[in-house]
Design an enzyme around this catalytic site. Structure first.
Site, PDB file in Angstrom:
ATOM      1  N   CYS A 117     -15.300   1.430  19.537  1.00  0.00           N
ATOM      2  CA  CYS A 117     -15.696   2.712  18.934  1.00  0.00           C
ATOM      3  C   CYS A 117     -17.147   3.073  19.243  1.00  0.00           C
ATOM      4  O   CYS A 117     -17.548   4.218  19.066  1.00  0.00           O
ATOM      5  CB  CYS A 117     -15.493   2.667  17.429  1.00  0.00           C
ATOM      6  SG  CYS A 117     -13.852   2.112  16.992  1.00  0.00           S
ATOM      7  N   HIS A 257     -19.235   7.919  13.586  1.00  0.00           N
ATOM      8  CA  HIS A 257     -17.890   7.454  13.955  1.00  0.00           C
ATOM      9  C   HIS A 257     -16.977   7.664  12.751  1.00  0.00           C
ATOM     10  O   HIS A 257     -17.353   7.359  11.617  1.00  0.00           O
ATOM     11  CB  HIS A 257     -17.958   5.980  14.347  1.00  0.00           C
ATOM     12  CG  HIS A 257     -16.608   5.395  14.605  1.00  0.00           C
ATOM     13  ND1 HIS A 257     -15.668   6.050  15.359  1.00  0.00           N
ATOM     14  CD2 HIS A 257     -16.017   4.234  14.189  1.00  0.00           C
ATOM     15  CE1 HIS A 257     -14.563   5.319  15.406  1.00  0.00           C
ATOM     16  NE2 HIS A 257     -14.755   4.218  14.703  1.00  0.00           N
ATOM     17  N   ASN A 287      -9.083   7.436  12.804  1.00  0.00           N
ATOM     18  CA  ASN A 287     -10.054   6.771  13.675  1.00  0.00           C
ATOM     19  C   ASN A 287      -9.511   6.795  15.107  1.00  0.00           C
ATOM     20  O   ASN A 287      -8.486   6.179  15.392  1.00  0.00           O
ATOM     21  CB  ASN A 287     -10.237   5.332  13.170  1.00  0.00           C
ATOM     22  CG  ASN A 287     -11.200   4.512  14.008  1.00  0.00           C
ATOM     23  OD1 ASN A 287     -11.596   4.916  15.100  1.00  0.00           O
ATOM     24  ND2 ASN A 287     -11.575   3.355  13.499  1.00  0.00           N
TER      25      ASN A 287
HETATM   26  N1  ACO Z   1      -1.088   0.731   1.861  1.00  0.00           N
HETATM   27  C1  ACO Z   1      -1.042   0.098   0.671  1.00  0.00           C
HETATM   28  N2  ACO Z   1      -1.667  -1.062   0.448  1.00  0.00           N
HETATM   29  C2  ACO Z   1      -2.365  -1.595   1.462  1.00  0.00           C
HETATM   30  C3  ACO Z   1      -2.442  -0.992   2.721  1.00  0.00           C
HETATM   31  C4  ACO Z   1      -1.765   0.218   2.901  1.00  0.00           C
HETATM   32  N3  ACO Z   1      -1.772   0.901   4.054  1.00  0.00           N
HETATM   33  N4  ACO Z   1      -3.207  -1.750   3.523  1.00  0.00           N
HETATM   34  C5  ACO Z   1      -3.609  -2.803   2.793  1.00  0.00           C
HETATM   35  N5  ACO Z   1      -3.078  -2.709   1.539  1.00  0.00           N
HETATM   36  C6  ACO Z   1      -3.224  -3.636   0.426  1.00  0.00           C
HETATM   37  C7  ACO Z   1      -3.661  -5.024   0.833  1.00  0.00           C
HETATM   38  O1  ACO Z   1      -2.556  -5.785   1.271  1.00  0.00           O
HETATM   39  C8  ACO Z   1      -4.276  -5.540  -0.434  1.00  0.00           C
HETATM   40  O2  ACO Z   1      -3.255  -5.975  -1.278  1.00  0.00           O
HETATM   41  P1  ACO Z   1      -3.430  -7.322  -2.130  1.00  0.00           P
HETATM   42  O3  ACO Z   1      -4.611  -7.067  -3.033  1.00  0.00           O
HETATM   43  O4  ACO Z   1      -2.133  -7.419  -2.863  1.00  0.00           O
HETATM   44  O5  ACO Z   1      -3.675  -8.410  -1.144  1.00  0.00           O
HETATM   45  C9  ACO Z   1      -4.907  -4.298  -1.071  1.00  0.00           C
HETATM   46  O6  ACO Z   1      -4.260  -3.170  -0.443  1.00  0.00           O
HETATM   47  C10 ACO Z   1      -6.397  -4.183  -0.870  1.00  0.00           C
HETATM   48  O7  ACO Z   1      -6.671  -4.444   0.497  1.00  0.00           O
HETATM   49  P2  ACO Z   1      -8.111  -4.401   1.062  1.00  0.00           P
HETATM   50  O8  ACO Z   1      -8.061  -4.810   2.511  1.00  0.00           O
HETATM   51  O9  ACO Z   1      -9.056  -5.143   0.167  1.00  0.00           O
HETATM   52  O10 ACO Z   1      -8.413  -2.844   0.961  1.00  0.00           O
HETATM   53  P3  ACO Z   1      -9.741  -2.090   1.283  1.00  0.00           P
HETATM   54  O11 ACO Z   1     -10.139  -1.247   0.139  1.00  0.00           O
HETATM   55  O12 ACO Z   1     -10.774  -3.005   1.890  1.00  0.00           O
HETATM   56  O13 ACO Z   1      -9.290  -1.089   2.448  1.00  0.00           O
HETATM   57  C11 ACO Z   1      -9.329  -0.848   4.835  1.00  0.00           C
HETATM   58  C12 ACO Z   1      -8.717  -1.591   3.636  1.00  0.00           C
HETATM   59  C13 ACO Z   1      -9.034   0.636   4.672  1.00  0.00           C
HETATM   60  C14 ACO Z   1      -8.681  -1.381   6.111  1.00  0.00           C
HETATM   61  C15 ACO Z   1     -10.872  -1.087   4.838  1.00  0.00           C
HETATM   62  O14 ACO Z   1     -11.139  -2.447   4.726  1.00  0.00           O
HETATM   63  C16 ACO Z   1     -11.508  -0.554   6.088  1.00  0.00           C
HETATM   64  O15 ACO Z   1     -11.565   0.643   6.327  1.00  0.00           O
HETATM   65  N6  ACO Z   1     -12.089  -1.456   6.921  1.00  0.00           N
HETATM   66  C17 ACO Z   1     -12.742  -1.045   8.157  1.00  0.00           C
HETATM   67  C18 ACO Z   1     -11.698  -0.899   9.224  1.00  0.00           C
HETATM   68  C19 ACO Z   1     -12.220  -0.175  10.434  1.00  0.00           C
HETATM   69  O16 ACO Z   1     -13.004   0.737  10.344  1.00  0.00           O
HETATM   70  N7  ACO Z   1     -11.694  -0.581  11.594  1.00  0.00           N
HETATM   71  C20 ACO Z   1     -11.946   0.079  12.805  1.00  0.00           C
HETATM   72  C21 ACO Z   1     -13.208  -0.354  13.464  1.00  0.00           C
HETATM   73  S1  ACO Z   1     -13.576   0.609  14.813  1.00  0.00           S
HETATM   74  C22 ACO Z   1     -12.871  -0.046  16.238  1.00  0.00           C
HETATM   75  O17 ACO Z   1     -13.507  -0.703  17.014  1.00  0.00           O
HETATM   76  C23 ACO Z   1     -11.480   0.256  16.582  1.00  0.00           C
END
Ligand code: ACO
Length: 331
Positions: A117, A257, A287
């Site tokens: 990214c 981003h 994204n």
């Molecule tokens: N729908 C429902 N529940 C979900 C989903 C979903 N789509 N995805 C995860 N959950 C659940 C998890 O399993 C977890 O359940 P549990 O507590 O029973 O284990 C719960 O929701 C909380 O999960 P977290 O991972 O703690 O949720 P968080 O608030 O951190 O959000 C997210 C997750 C959105 C992925 C966040 O961590 C994030 O945005 N991280 C950055 C990711 C990113 O930007 N990646 C791209 C980088 S750029 C590149 O180079 C491509």
């Protein structure tokens, strides 16, 4: 930037988004998720999906043609094409070479850049040096991705985040004192374990076994990437500003981003910017990795959000883990 060298700026932008819209409701049919969870945790409402016959270079070529039109130059005047992508059409030839052929940029050198990214800003850094030193006059920097092809259809944590699209910018000479003023680029390779596509390279070639294990898909530790992103977005922006003696008070517009609204909000808080000075389109496109920043920049320009003389900050982070920011005084 050394004041004896040619000043370089963005002289035209273009973008392309595939027509098919995938809503959060559509994803509710595929994995165990909900519209409410996706919107509150990410801010994303919908994303685009490229049709099967379209690959990264096809979208990139359209974005390039639009950027050339905006810049008022022809493809023959392009000296170099740089394509930031983690989803090239194939390992080689580069998507940049494929785009070169497609748009008829017969005089251009061509290469792909792999910085996820952060790749579009890395591309601006490479391309602008070529012009600043007098080697080239016009460089096309493209961010193009078909992420839908490398998402695990059963992994709700990544399926909801990513979308397809392409953006492009033409770099060229601009008046002294305007254009790109500074960059801050970096990488922490130890964080590579948090976001990767394992199979398809020399360590894990595509085999029946790697395919059965799903190693061809994006794997992500969302929490680790999130912690890194909320810290680095503000930090790198401030470093790029400091390098040219500017402060956060000097920022007129931020193009971040478009990963997650909570990550953008953390950067905006650090820079103390009001919401009208920040461009957001992640609600519509999710994204798009290397394509997110050039698409957002193109839309912001078309919506007249950026004026000549404005100090613009572009900032991103991504797999690597990498980060990149740059300050541009709009010409
Ligand atoms: N729908 C429902 N529940 C979900 C989903 C979903 N789509 N995805 C995860 N959950 C659940 C998890 O399993 C977890 O359940 P549990 O507590 O029973 O284990 C719960 O929701 C909380 O999960 P977290 O991972 O703690 O949720 P968080 O608030 O951190 O959000 C997210 C997750 C959105 C992925 C966040 O961590 C994030 O945005 N991280 C950055 C990711 C990113 O930007 N990646 C791209 C980088 S750029 C590149 O180079 C491509």
């Amino acid at each position: 930037m050394n004041c004896n060298v040619q000043s370089v700026g963005i002289i035209g932008t273009g973008s392309y988004l595939p027509e098919q819209i995938v809503t959060n409701k559509d994803l509710e049919q595929l994995v165990d998720t909900s519209e409410e969870w996706i919107v509150t945790r990410t801010g994303i409402r919908e994303r685009r999906k490229a049709p099967q016959e379209m690959a990264t270079s096809d979208m990139g070529a359209i974005a390039c043609e639009r950027a050339l039109k905006a810049a008022g130059i022809t493809a023959m005047e392009i000296d170099m094409i740089l394509v930031a992508t983690v989803t090239p059409d194939m390992p080689f030839p580069s998507s940049a070479s494929l785009i070169q052929d497609r748009i008829g940029a017969k005089n251009a050198a061509a290469l792909d850049i792999s910085a996820a990214c952060s790749g579009f800003i890395y591309g601006l850094a490479v391309g602008s040096q070529m012009i600043a030193t007098g080697m080239y006059k016009h460089v096309l920097v493209v961010g193009a991705e078909t992420l839908s092809r490398i998402l695990d259809p059963e992994d709700r944590s990544t399926l909801i985040l990513f979308g397809d699209g392409a953006g492009a910018a033409v770099l060229g000479p601009v008046e002294k004192g305007t254009g790109i003023l500074s960059f801050d680029l970096g990488s922490d390779g130890a964080g590579g374990q948090y976001l990767y596509q394992e199979a398809g390279g020399s360590r894990f070639p595509l085999t029946v076994e790697t395919l059965e294990k799903g190693q061809q898909y994006v794997r992500m530790n969302g929490n680790e990437v999130f912690k890194f992103a909320v810290k680095i977005m503000g930090e790198t922006s401030l470093r790029a500003l400091e390098k040219i003696g500017l402060t956060k008070e000097d920022v007129d517009f931020l193009v971040p981003h478009q990963a997650n609204i909570r990550i953008v909000d953390a950067a905006v808080k650090r820079l103390k910017l009001p919401s009208e000075k920040v461009y957001i389109n992640l609600d519509r496109y999710g994204n798009m990795s290397g394509a997110s920043i050039p698409v957002a920049l193109d839309e912001a320009l078309r919506e007249n959000k950026i004026k000549p003389g404005d100090n613009i900050v572009l900032v991103g982070f991504g797999a690597g883990l990498t980060w990149a920011s740059c300050v541009i005084r709009w010409s």
